[in-house]
Write an enzyme that holds these catalytic residues in place. Structure first.
Site, mmCIF file in Angstrom:
data_model
loop_
_atom_site.group_PDB
_atom_site.id
_atom_site.type_symbol
_atom_site.label_atom_id
_atom_site.label_comp_id
_atom_site.label_asym_id
_atom_site.label_seq_id
_atom_site.Cartn_x
_atom_site.Cartn_y
_atom_site.Cartn_z
ATOM 1 N N ASP A 13 4.318 -6.395 -22.543
ATOM 2 C CA ASP A 13 4.742 -5.783 -21.281
ATOM 3 C C ASP A 13 3.895 -6.216 -20.094
ATOM 4 O OD1 ASP A 13 6.620 -4.434 -22.828
ATOM 5 O OD2 ASP A 13 5.283 -2.722 -23.136
ATOM 6 N N LYS A 16 6.165 -10.672 -18.482
ATOM 7 C CA LYS A 16 6.617 -12.033 -18.843
ATOM 8 C C LYS A 16 8.018 -12.309 -18.296
ATOM 9 C CE LYS A 16 6.032 -10.829 -23.095
ATOM 10 N NZ LYS A 16 5.349 -9.534 -22.911
ATOM 11 N N GLY A 40 11.282 -6.049 -24.598
ATOM 12 C CA GLY A 40 12.056 -5.556 -23.454
ATOM 13 C C GLY A 40 11.484 -6.215 -22.213
ATOM 14 N N HIS A 41 12.239 -7.136 -21.629
ATOM 15 C CA HIS A 41 11.752 -7.912 -20.488
ATOM 16 C C HIS A 41 12.525 -7.504 -19.239
ATOM 17 C CE1 HIS A 41 10.128 -11.300 -23.326
ATOM 18 N NE2 HIS A 41 9.634 -10.108 -23.577
ATOM 19 N N THR A 129 8.787 -0.062 -32.629
ATOM 20 C CA THR A 129 9.908 0.224 -31.721
ATOM 21 C C THR A 129 11.106 0.753 -32.508
ATOM 22 O OG1 THR A 129 10.702 -2.031 -31.945
ATOM 23 C CG2 THR A 129 9.209 -1.588 -30.106
ATOM 24 N N GLN A 224 6.256 -10.023 -26.687
ATOM 25 C CA GLN A 224 5.060 -9.273 -27.082
ATOM 26 C C GLN A 224 3.796 -9.850 -26.448
ATOM 27 O OE1 GLN A 224 6.750 -9.819 -30.713
ATOM 28 N NE2 GLN A 224 8.089 -8.306 -29.841
ATOM 29 N N THR A 239 2.670 -6.517 -34.523
ATOM 30 C CA THR A 239 4.080 -6.749 -34.790
ATOM 31 C C THR A 239 4.176 -7.814 -35.888
ATOM 32 O OG1 THR A 239 6.221 -7.136 -33.739
ATOM 33 C CG2 THR A 239 4.384 -8.497 -32.970
ATOM 34 N N PRO A 308 5.915 6.498 -22.928
ATOM 35 C CA PRO A 308 4.879 6.244 -21.919
ATOM 36 C C PRO A 308 3.884 5.221 -22.458
ATOM 37 C CG PRO A 308 4.691 8.482 -22.815
ATOM 38 C CD PRO A 308 5.928 7.884 -23.402
HETATM 39 P P1 GDP Z 1 7.490 -7.938 -20.302
HETATM 40 O O1 GDP Z 1 7.884 -7.316 -21.587
HETATM 41 O O2 GDP Z 1 6.202 -8.703 -20.396
HETATM 42 O O3 GDP Z 1 8.576 -8.783 -19.693
HETATM 43 O O4 GDP Z 1 7.203 -6.752 -19.289
HETATM 44 P P2 GDP Z 1 8.091 -5.390 -19.113
HETATM 45 O O5 GDP Z 1 9.307 -5.718 -18.364
HETATM 46 O O6 GDP Z 1 8.232 -4.676 -20.394
HETATM 47 O O7 GDP Z 1 7.087 -4.535 -18.256
HETATM 48 C C1 GDP Z 1 6.621 -4.969 -17.015
HETATM 49 C C2 GDP Z 1 6.982 -3.911 -15.961
HETATM 50 O O8 GDP Z 1 6.262 -4.172 -14.769
HETATM 51 C C3 GDP Z 1 8.443 -3.940 -15.557
HETATM 52 O O9 GDP Z 1 8.842 -2.624 -15.195
HETATM 53 C C4 GDP Z 1 8.444 -4.823 -14.318
HETATM 54 O O10 GDP Z 1 9.538 -4.554 -13.448
HETATM 55 C C5 GDP Z 1 7.153 -4.422 -13.685
HETATM 56 N N1 GDP Z 1 6.464 -5.440 -12.887
HETATM 57 C C6 GDP Z 1 6.314 -6.770 -13.129
HETATM 58 N N2 GDP Z 1 5.476 -7.327 -12.236
HETATM 59 C C7 GDP Z 1 5.097 -6.326 -11.402
HETATM 60 C C8 GDP Z 1 4.201 -6.237 -10.296
HETATM 61 O O11 GDP Z 1 3.566 -7.212 -9.897
HETATM 62 N N3 GDP Z 1 4.039 -5.003 -9.742
HETATM 63 C C9 GDP Z 1 4.689 -3.894 -10.181
HETATM 64 N N4 GDP Z 1 4.456 -2.747 -9.584
HETATM 65 N N5 GDP Z 1 5.543 -3.946 -11.217
HETATM 66 C C10 GDP Z 1 5.722 -5.132 -11.819
HETATM 67 P P1 IMO Z 2 7.539 -7.272 -24.950
HETATM 68 O O1 IMO Z 2 8.138 -8.608 -25.274
HETATM 69 C C1 IMO Z 2 5.001 -3.931 -26.087
HETATM 70 C C2 IMO Z 2 4.643 -3.014 -30.328
HETATM 71 C C3 IMO Z 2 5.220 -1.674 -30.750
HETATM 72 C C4 IMO Z 2 4.272 -1.314 -31.882
HETATM 73 C C5 IMO Z 2 4.043 -2.672 -32.550
HETATM 74 C C6 IMO Z 2 4.946 -2.949 -33.750
HETATM 75 O O2 IMO Z 2 8.433 -6.377 -24.166
HETATM 76 O O3 IMO Z 2 6.168 -7.417 -24.366
HETATM 77 P P2 IMO Z 2 7.514 -3.538 -33.937
HETATM 78 O O4 IMO Z 2 8.737 -2.792 -33.506
HETATM 79 O O5 IMO Z 2 7.370 -4.876 -33.314
HETATM 80 O O6 IMO Z 2 7.357 -3.592 -35.425
HETATM 81 O O7 IMO Z 2 6.285 -2.639 -33.430
HETATM 82 O O8 IMO Z 2 4.286 -3.646 -31.554
HETATM 83 N N1 IMO Z 2 5.568 -3.907 -29.614
HETATM 84 C C7 IMO Z 2 5.542 -4.097 -28.284
HETATM 85 N N2 IMO Z 2 4.791 -3.515 -27.340
HETATM 86 N N3 IMO Z 2 5.867 -4.909 -25.746
HETATM 87 C C8 IMO Z 2 6.619 -5.516 -26.681
HETATM 88 O O9 IMO Z 2 7.416 -6.560 -26.388
HETATM 89 C C9 IMO Z 2 6.489 -5.095 -28.021
HETATM 90 N N4 IMO Z 2 7.076 -5.473 -29.181
HETATM 91 C C10 IMO Z 2 6.492 -4.745 -30.143
HETATM 92 O O10 IMO Z 2 5.184 -0.733 -29.706
HETATM 93 O O11 IMO Z 2 3.036 -0.893 -31.361
HETATM 94 MG MG MG Z 3 8.324 -5.432 -22.376
#
Ligand code: GDP
Ligand code: IMO
Ligand code: MG
Length: 432
Positions: A13, A16, A40-41, A129, A224, A239, A308
């Site tokens: 998270d 990416k 989840g991107h 997840t 991840q 994971t 959260p």
């Molecule tokens: P990913 O899994 O690495 O693609 O990241 P996620 O989408 O799960 O989580 C990143 C969160 O941060 C998302 O809600 C994005 O919309 C948000 N986000 C990304 N870059 C920024 C930033 O520079 N500032 C803020 N406030 N939010 C950001």
């Molecule tokens: P992105 O690509 C954050 C975490 C889960 C748990 C552990 C194992 O959005 O960054 P799993 O379901 O993979 O067997 O769970 O890994 N986890 C992530 N945490 N971002 C992810 O992907 C994740 N994918 C798995 O929360 O701790």
């Molecule tokens: Mg994510």
């Protein structure tokens, strides 16, 4: 020829999806190489806000080829839903989204086993997840997986299911005391998914290699984060992706060789978060943790499960560990704007561990759980950064913070993100 890996440097998270959405403008191909719909991107651009679980974040540019490689586990129902949602919101997908015939399929027993395993682990549960991705990779390694190539051929699917389902039912019934699954019902449901997904299935390794031969630029989108990796991460709170979510996994997961990779960009948050269980030395359970979680335009809740996220200060020990494991050539720093609110910012530079001080990231999760962070304090800037687009316009304290992160990662920060939207970025040096 350029193949650039974008990899998560922390516990996932890091942003990416947001970084790939920005960089993809200058690429020709965007490809996911590992994990499954546990990812989840989030992408926020002129078309709206999207949460992608399987489709690469290059999909919003109508001229990009988007690939889901052999290293990904694909839940066909989730992929179909994602395709439908994108199409319904005006994003063209057909003819430019392809999934590898070698990618493994997430089957209905996988989420069931995921949840049963978590129950059996009791207080040692991973906090997965719940998407069945771990059990799907277990089946892949155990040589009882079903692949996309099987899914789209009715006969192959029936043959494969006739072997695998009775085998999995033995485990479901005798080991877990759960209900067995019906072969007929699973076959009909999955044959239908196969028929609908057939136009999307291809030899994606061929497609990516052909693109590189044409001298096109390929972005390899990691899922991840490195600290969730089976080998390098906080085992067993990790994971189960095989290949690894590390930059090295991009080769195997996409059908490339190490010599194809020209750059590795590590994505790091300006602080750190984690969803799920396992040690996290800088976790803040106080008001400061709440400020990190809630204090930005996109609060810190999981994009897949809505849980959260646990939040804490930037952990330089963990960051250096992941930077080295990925061989970073550059970094992207996200969510700098969330730090705007603090008068003082902390960075964990070492751990106090059993009476010693160490800057090494321990192999054992139990040892890491005993590590107490040692912080250095740096001044905050308390100025809104979300509207800033040039590095020189950032407050000096924010520039100093970026430089400190560069020292820690031993890699230059090429890009700073100051908001979730595509244009809310400061390009220090172009990545592409
Ligand atoms: P990913 O899994 O690495 O693609 O990241 P996620 O989408 O799960 O989580 C990143 C969160 O941060 C998302 O809600 C994005 O919309 C948000 N986000 C990304 N870059 C920024 C930033 O520079 N500032 C803020 N406030 N939010 C950001
Ligand atoms: P992105 O690509 C954050 C975490 C889960 C748990 C552990 C194992 O959005 O960054 P799993 O379901 O993979 O067997 O769970 O890994 N986890 C992530 N945490 N971002 C992810 O992907 C994740 N994918 C798995 O929360 O701790
Ligand atoms: Mg994510």
């Amino acid at each position: 020829m350029r193949a650039i890996v974008v990899v998560g440097g922390q516990w996932g998270d890091e942003g990416k999806g947001r970084i790939v959405d920005l960089l993809a403008e200058k690429a020709h191909v965007v490809a996911r190489y590992s994990a499954g719909n546990n990812a989840g991107h989030t992408v926020v651009n002129a078309l709206g806000e999207f949460r992608l679980h399987l489709v690469p974040a290059g999909i919003f540019y109508p001229d990009k080829l988007c690939l889901i490689g052999n290293g990904v586990v694909v839940d066909p129902a989730v992929l179909l839903e994602e395709i439908e949602e994108l199409e319904s919101r005006g994003v063209s997908v057909r003819g430019r989204l392809f999934v590898s015939d070698r990618a493994h399929v997430s089957m209905p027993w996988h989420p069931i086993i995921d949840s049963l395993d978590e129950g059996l682990r009791g207080k040692h549960s991973i906090g997965t997840t719940g998407r069945g991705v771990g059990p799907a990779f277990v089946d892949k390694v155990g040589r009882v997986g079903i692949r996309m190539g099987d899914l789209v051929e009715r006969e192959s699917l029936l043959e494969r299911l006739s072997l695998v389902l009775p085998y999995k039912n033995v485990f479901l019934e005798k080991a877990y005391g759960a209900e067995p699954l019906s072969l007929d019902r699973v076959f009909e449901e999955y044959a239908e998914y196969g028929a609908r997904l057939a136009p999307f299935v291809a030899d994606t390794a061929d497609l990516v290699q052909d693109a590189l031969r044409r001298d096109e630029t390929v972005l390899l989108e990691g899922a991840q984060g490195s600290l969730l990796d089976l080998d390098v991460g906080t085992y067993e709170y990790v994971t189960s992706s095989v290949p690894s979510s590390l930059a090295g996994g991009a080769c195997v997961g996409m059908g490339l060789g190490p010599t194809h990779i020209s750059a590795v960009v590590g994505v790091y948050k300006s602080y750190i978060t984690r969803v799920g269980n396992g040690p996290m030395p800088t976790e803040l359970t106080d008001e400061t943790g709440v400020m990190l979680r809630e204090g930005g335009p996109r609060p810190e809740y999981g994009a897949t499960t809505g849980r959260p996220r646990r939040c804490g200060w930037f952990d330089a020990v963990a960051a250096r560990h992941s930077a080295r494991a990925n061989g970073l050539t550059a970094a992207a720093l996200t969510r700098l704007d969330v730090l705007d609110q603090f008068a003082t910012i902390r960075v964990c530079t070492a751990y106090r561990l059993d009476g010693h001080v160490t800057d090494k990231f321990p192999a054992s999760a139990a040892v890491l759980a005993r590590a107490k962070p040692i912080y250095e304090e740096v001044p905050g800037w308390q100025t809104a950064t979300s509207g800033i687009r040039r590095f020189k316009d950032l407050p000096p304290q924010a520039r100093a913070y970026v430089s400190r992160i560069e020292e820690i990662l031993e890699a230059p920060v090429h890009l700073v993100s100051v908001g979730p939207e595509r244009e809310q970025a400061i390009v220090i040096r172009p990545i592409l």
